[in-house]
Enzyme design. Structure first.
Site, short mmCIF file in Angstrom:
data_model
loop_
_atom_site.label_atom_id
_atom_site.label_comp_id
_atom_site.label_asym_id
_atom_site.label_seq_id
_atom_site.Cartn_x
_atom_site.Cartn_y
_atom_site.Cartn_z
N ASN A 154 -2.02 6.76 11.83
CA ASN A 154 -2.95 5.94 11.02
C ASN A 154 -2.94 6.38 9.57
O ASN A 154 -3.57 7.36 9.20
CB ASN A 154 -4.36 6.04 11.61
N ALA A 186 7.15 -5.66 5.89
CA ALA A 186 6.86 -6.05 7.27
C ALA A 186 5.54 -6.81 7.34
O ALA A 186 4.73 -6.74 6.43
CB ALA A 186 6.76 -4.81 8.16
N PHE A 188 0.83 -1.22 0.00
CA PHE A 188 0.00 0.00 0.00
C PHE A 188 0.86 1.27 0.00
O PHE A 188 0.81 2.07 -0.94
CB PHE A 188 -0.94 -0.08 1.22
N ILE A 189 1.69 1.44 1.00
CA ILE A 189 2.49 2.68 1.08
C ILE A 189 3.69 2.59 0.14
O ILE A 189 4.01 3.55 -0.57
CB ILE A 189 2.97 2.92 2.54
N ASP A 198 7.95 -9.85 -1.21
CA ASP A 198 7.64 -11.29 -1.35
C ASP A 198 6.19 -11.51 -1.76
O ASP A 198 5.74 -12.67 -1.84
CB ASP A 198 7.98 -12.05 -0.06
N TYR A 225 3.72 -7.24 17.46
CA TYR A 225 3.99 -6.31 16.35
C TYR A 225 4.78 -5.10 16.84
O TYR A 225 5.82 -4.74 16.28
CB TYR A 225 2.66 -5.85 15.73
N VAL A 236 -9.59 1.45 9.46
CA VAL A 236 -11.01 1.82 9.54
C VAL A 236 -11.46 2.58 8.29
O VAL A 236 -12.58 2.39 7.81
CB VAL A 236 -11.28 2.62 10.84
C1 UD2 Z 1 -3.49 1.23 14.06
C2 UD2 Z 1 -2.73 0.37 13.07
C3 UD2 Z 1 -2.09 -0.78 13.77
C4 UD2 Z 1 -1.24 -0.30 14.94
C5 UD2 Z 1 -2.08 0.59 15.86
C6 UD2 Z 1 -1.23 1.21 16.95
C7 UD2 Z 1 -3.92 0.52 10.95
C8 UD2 Z 1 -4.80 -0.19 9.97
N1 UD2 Z 1 -3.65 -0.16 12.09
O1 UD2 Z 1 -4.55 0.50 14.62
O2 UD2 Z 1 -1.28 -1.50 12.86
O3 UD2 Z 1 -0.14 0.42 14.44
O4 UD2 Z 1 -2.64 1.66 15.11
O5 UD2 Z 1 -2.03 1.85 17.87
O6 UD2 Z 1 -3.46 1.62 10.71
N2 UD2 Z 1 -13.03 0.87 13.91
C9 UD2 Z 1 -14.40 0.91 13.78
N3 UD2 Z 1 -14.98 0.14 12.81
C10 UD2 Z 1 -14.26 -0.66 11.97
C11 UD2 Z 1 -12.85 -0.70 12.10
C12 UD2 Z 1 -12.26 0.08 13.10
O7 UD2 Z 1 -15.08 1.60 14.54
O8 UD2 Z 1 -14.85 -1.32 11.10
C13 UD2 Z 1 -12.39 1.71 14.94
C14 UD2 Z 1 -11.46 0.92 15.86
O9 UD2 Z 1 -12.18 0.33 16.91
C15 UD2 Z 1 -10.48 1.99 16.30
C16 UD2 Z 1 -10.43 2.96 15.12
O10 UD2 Z 1 -11.57 2.66 14.30
O11 UD2 Z 1 -10.98 2.67 17.43
C17 UD2 Z 1 -9.19 2.78 14.27
O12 UD2 Z 1 -9.02 1.41 13.98
P1 UD2 Z 1 -7.92 0.88 12.94
O13 UD2 Z 1 -8.00 -0.61 12.95
O14 UD2 Z 1 -8.07 1.57 11.63
O15 UD2 Z 1 -6.54 1.39 13.53
P2 UD2 Z 1 -5.87 1.25 14.98
O16 UD2 Z 1 -5.61 2.64 15.44
O17 UD2 Z 1 -6.63 0.36 15.86
#
Ligand code: UD2
Length: 309
Positions: free
Chosen positions: A172, A77, A12-13, A33, A143, A187
């Protein structure tokens, strides 16, 4: 012309970074990979790059990939927290040993600099806000540990082995090509995917939790600055916008862009989620001259446009 190496360049990035480096006239080699990366992410540029299919775990392949490389952008990664819970040893192998292989190969190849993609996950749920680089890391997942260990290896190679390294802690990241297909995808990618299909997304918790969403092109710029700015070797930089956005606000903004009436579903908060997170990126501003340029609204519009193509 020098050669730069992008590990994870089909991801992606990484694929956005490859395009930007080519646009700057760099000769680009990619090591990937294809475990989560896809060649289709590089479809527009595949004729202009040297592509090596292989893993950072394979030291011989990494040595070959690093030959005559001036700058390495290390993005390869296992980037999933839940996957790291299920496969901690494999995560350590890819993220930490993979980084170590790369540092060793870069040093042997007289590479000028290695830029590591790290994560705000290293802060864990330390409640202080905003997150600032000097905070004591409190990793809460394999992780986060694997990335923190990779950060420390970078620092040691810089201080004791004479190889320049720079660490970027992404908040994010969002943008085109982010894979929405897993339950643990970002999200924004999930919400866009659902709204595009007219399906109601699910908000976990009350939607008042906040994140710092940074657009992929800004992350690309941070990498390029980290690869080229003099006198930042050994540095660690938060890469975020400094803006705290609730998941509820994110949903409403997207609904506005889609011009639809969908109401979200609500489900219990995800266990282990941090409530609030945002970056102090003033160090990146001061030393790299980096600041996020793309607002959430503008980035979301670009993402939604790309989705329609
Ligand atoms: C991000 C990173 C993760 C890690 C983490 C560190 C991404 C995708 N993930 O996780 O790898 O680095 O930060 O803190 O960038 N949510 C909803 N509905 C959904 C999905 C998510 O409400 O369908 C909420 C979720 O509960 C959270 C927020 O959205 O409060 C962000 O979730 P996320 O999975 O995009 O990213 P995060 O911050 O948990």
């Amino acid at each position: 012309m020098t050669t730069v190496l992008v590990t994870g360049g089909a991801g992606f990035i990484g694929s956005h970074l490859v395009e930007a480096l080519l646009a700057q006239g760099e000769r680009v080699r990619v090591l990937d990979d294809l475990s989560t990366g896809k060649l289709e992410n590089l479809a527009g540029v595949i004729d202009q790059i040297e592509f090596i299919e292989g893993s950072v775990v394979d030291a011989a392949t990494v040595r070959r990939a690093a030959e005559e490389v001036e700058v390495v952008y290390h993005l390869a990664a296992i980037a999933s927290v839940p996957q790291s819970m299920a496969e901690p040893v494999q995560t350590e192998l890819v993220n930490t040993v993979g980084t170590l292989n790369l540092l060793q190969a870069a040093q042997a190849a007289d590479t000028r600099r290695v830029v590591l993609s790290s994560t705000c996950a290293v802060y864990g749920d330390e409640p202080t806000l905003p997150k600032i680089e000097i905070m004591l890391p409190q990793p809460k997942s394999p992780y986060a540990i694997s990335k923190l260990a990779a950060e420390y290896y970078c620092r040691v190679y810089c201080e004791s082995f004479g190889l320049e390294t720079v660490v970027l802690r992404y908040f994010n990241v969002f943008g085109p090509r982010q894979d929405p297909s897993s339950a643990y995808s970002g999200v924004i990618s999930i919400f866009v995917d659902k709204l595009a299909a007219g399906i109601a997304p699910t908000i976990f918790g009350d939607g008042q939790q906040t994140r710092d969403f940074v657009f992929v092109q800004d992350v690309v710029q941070a990498n390029i600055l980290a690869g080229n700015t003099p006198q930042v070797a050994g540095g660690t930089f938060n890469i975020g916008t400094g803006r705290q956005v609730t998941v509820q606000h994110l949903f409403e903004t997207l609904r506005g862009i889609f011009e639809c009436e969908v109401t979200p579903l609500y489900a219990p908060g995800r266990s282990g989620d941090v409530l609030h997170s945002y970056a102090d990126s003033s160090q990146a501003a001061r030393l790299l001259g980096w600041q996020a340029q793309v607002t959430l609204e503008a980035g979301l519009k670009q993402l939604v446009e790309s989705y329609k193509l």
